[in-house]
Design an enzyme around this catalytic site. Structure first.
Site, PDB file in Angstrom:
ATOM      1  N   ARG A 171       0.906  -0.964  -0.224  1.00 10.18           N
ATOM      2  CA  ARG A 171       0.015  -0.387  -0.061  1.00 10.18           C
ATOM      3  C   ARG A 171       0.718   1.329   0.199  1.00 10.18           C
ATOM      4  O   ARG A 171       0.666   2.608  -0.625  1.00 10.18           O
ATOM      5  CB  ARG A 171      -0.814  -0.155   1.377  1.00 10.18           C
ATOM      6  N   LYS A 180      -2.013   6.272   0.957  1.00  8.56           N
ATOM      7  CA  LYS A 180      -2.422   7.127   2.825  1.00  8.56           C
ATOM      8  C   LYS A 180      -1.710   7.981   2.749  1.00  8.56           C
ATOM      9  O   LYS A 180      -0.631   7.746   2.755  1.00  8.56           O
ATOM     10  CB  LYS A 180      -2.124   5.960   3.867  1.00  8.56           C
ATOM     11  N   GLU A 240     -16.130   6.364   3.607  1.00 10.54           N
ATOM     12  CA  GLU A 240     -16.038   6.073   5.109  1.00 10.54           C
ATOM     13  C   GLU A 240     -15.430   7.130   6.250  1.00 10.54           C
ATOM     14  O   GLU A 240     -16.185   8.016   5.923  1.00 10.54           O
ATOM     15  CB  GLU A 240     -14.393   5.203   5.485  1.00 10.54           C
TER      16      GLU A 240
HETATM   17  C1  LIG Z   1      -5.390   3.950   7.523  1.00 11.13           C
HETATM   18  C2  LIG Z   1      -6.549   4.101   7.644  1.00 11.13           C
HETATM   19  C3  LIG Z   1      -7.669   2.975   7.446  1.00 11.13           C
HETATM   20  C4  LIG Z   1      -7.281   1.469   8.312  1.00 11.13           C
HETATM   21  O1  LIG Z   1      -5.987   1.298   7.210  1.00 11.13           O
HETATM   22  P1  LIG Z   1      -6.123  -0.048   8.830  1.00 11.13           P
HETATM   23  O2  LIG Z   1      -4.917  -0.740   7.119  1.00 11.13           O
HETATM   24  O3  LIG Z   1      -6.776  -1.028   9.068  1.00 11.13           O
HETATM   25  O4  LIG Z   1      -5.067   0.543   9.224  1.00 11.13           O
HETATM   26  C5  LIG Z   1      -9.240   3.803   6.886  1.00 11.13           C
HETATM   27  N1  LIG Z   1      -9.033   4.271   6.589  1.00 11.13           N
HETATM   28  C6  LIG Z   1      -8.043   5.357   5.842  1.00 11.13           C
HETATM   29  C7  LIG Z   1      -8.805   6.899   5.581  1.00 11.13           C
HETATM   30  C8  LIG Z   1      -6.832   4.894   6.460  1.00 11.13           C
HETATM   31  O5  LIG Z   1      -5.866   6.407   6.456  1.00 11.13           O
END
Ligand SMILES: *Cc1c(COP(=O)(O)O)cnc(C)c1O
Length: 344
Positions: A85, A187, A223
């Protein structure tokens, strides 16, 4: 190296805050290549006042945890997916990819060097790892930096749910999180910078979190600022939103496997309309920090949608998902091939 002696820390009462640890990993990208990388002691970074990250926010990050399993091993959960990722995130911001195998190796080095900060099994605490990279050379005309730094530091964090998981109250936000063809699926710090005003606003109004809708039609669930949604329908299906602008949560993807292969539930990744919320039986927020935080109430401009699971505990399916995934992570339940990465 002694990997069993621990620091004198009150693990059960640790919060989620930065605690400086002994070592961090650093590698620099210069003249088109990453150097060999090293563990260092200095927690501070000195950079030019015009560094790309400071001017145009060219930075991406990851988050994962190291912890002690029931049989005493120090492990991380699916770090290869964090590596993958981060590579996707870097490409989207025109940054060089840090090799995925080297990423996992760097995670191992940081955990071993800070083994005294990995909380003991049963404490509920974990060692949170923060890999990230950023443009470090001076950039004043808008363009990608030429030099980058990749780092991983770690910090011990306390149990997410102290005294049980209390369901959250969330609001449907009037702010947007990510444009349809924007950066919502990577991210990047920039997604968080622009979410700060929305979350402070929500908190001031008494809500725990924001539910963002798709900005184009404002009809579909996306989300929260930092966690993916997972719903359980009244007929027991596990459903999660499908969208190009949500972050592909490793926890959410893992929970879907758990739901299907361990609990025999029907799972669906599809568009979820705001209108459907009133028909859901359970709702949870998925992310590395909490695994699942239960949602008890969703408020849409004064209209309260109360999940049948209520405001006192996790819904029954959410609880089973939570117990099974945390059981897998902690070594109490056999894990799918490749999920548990043993470091020591
Ligand atoms: C990091 C993150 C998540 C959660 O991802 P995980 O890999 O499960 O920790 C969900 N939404 C956003 C916007 C994130 O930055």
């Amino acid at each position: 190296m002694d990997l069993t002696t621990k620091k004198d820390i009150d693990w059960a009462n640790l919060g989620f805050g930065y605690v400086q640890t002994d070592k961090r990993y650093v590698s620099n990208f210069k003249n088109g290549a990453w150097d060999e990388g090293a563990l260092i002691s200095d927690a501070n970074i000195v950079m030019n006042e015009c560094a790309g990250v400071l001017q145009y926010a060219q930075t991406v990050f990851e988050g994962l945890k190291a912890y002690t399993t029931q049989d005493g091993h120090i492990v991380t959960f699916r770090p290869d997916l964090n590596a993958e990722r981060l590579a996707q995130s870097a490409k989207r911001l025109e940054m060089p990819v840090f090799d995925e195998k080297r990423f996992v190796d760097a995670v191992e080095q940081v955990v071993r060097a800070n083994a005294a900060y990995v909380p003991p099994y049963g404490s509920g605490a974990t060692l949170y790892l923060r890999p990230y990279m950023f443009g470090i050379n001076p950039v004043i005309g808008v363009k990608p930096a030429e030099e980058y730094q990749f780092r991983i530091f770690c910090t011990p964090v306390g149990p997410y749910f102290k005294g049980g998981a209390k369901p959250l109250t969330i609001k449907i936000s009037d702010f947007d999180r990510a444009a349809p063809n924007g950066t919502g699926n990577i991210k990047a710090g920039l997604n968080y910078a622009m979410s700060l005003h929305a979350i402070v606003t929500a908190h001031n109004e008494g809500f725990d979190e924001n539910m963002y809708l798709d900005p184009k039609t404002r009809t579909k669930v996306e989300e929260t600022g930092g966690a993916n949604f997972l719903f359980v329908t009244k007929d027991g299906k596990v459903v999660t939103p499908k969208s190009n602008s949500i972050l592909p949560s490793i926890t959410r993807r893992s929970l879907l496997v758990v739901a299907k292969d361990y609990l025999g539930l029907e799972v669906e990744e599809r568009e979820i309309y705001k209108e459907e919320l009133a028909d859901m039986a359970e709702c949870g927020l998925c992310g590395t920090a909490a695994v699942i935080s239960p949602v008890g109430k969703i408020v849409d401009h004064g209209n309260e949608i109360c999940l049948p699971s209520g405001m006192t505990e996790m819904g029954p399916v959410t609880k089973k998902l939570y117990d099974t995934l945390t059981g897998i992570q902690m070594g109490r339940i056999e894990a799918p091939e490749g999920w548990i990465h043993v470091i020591a």
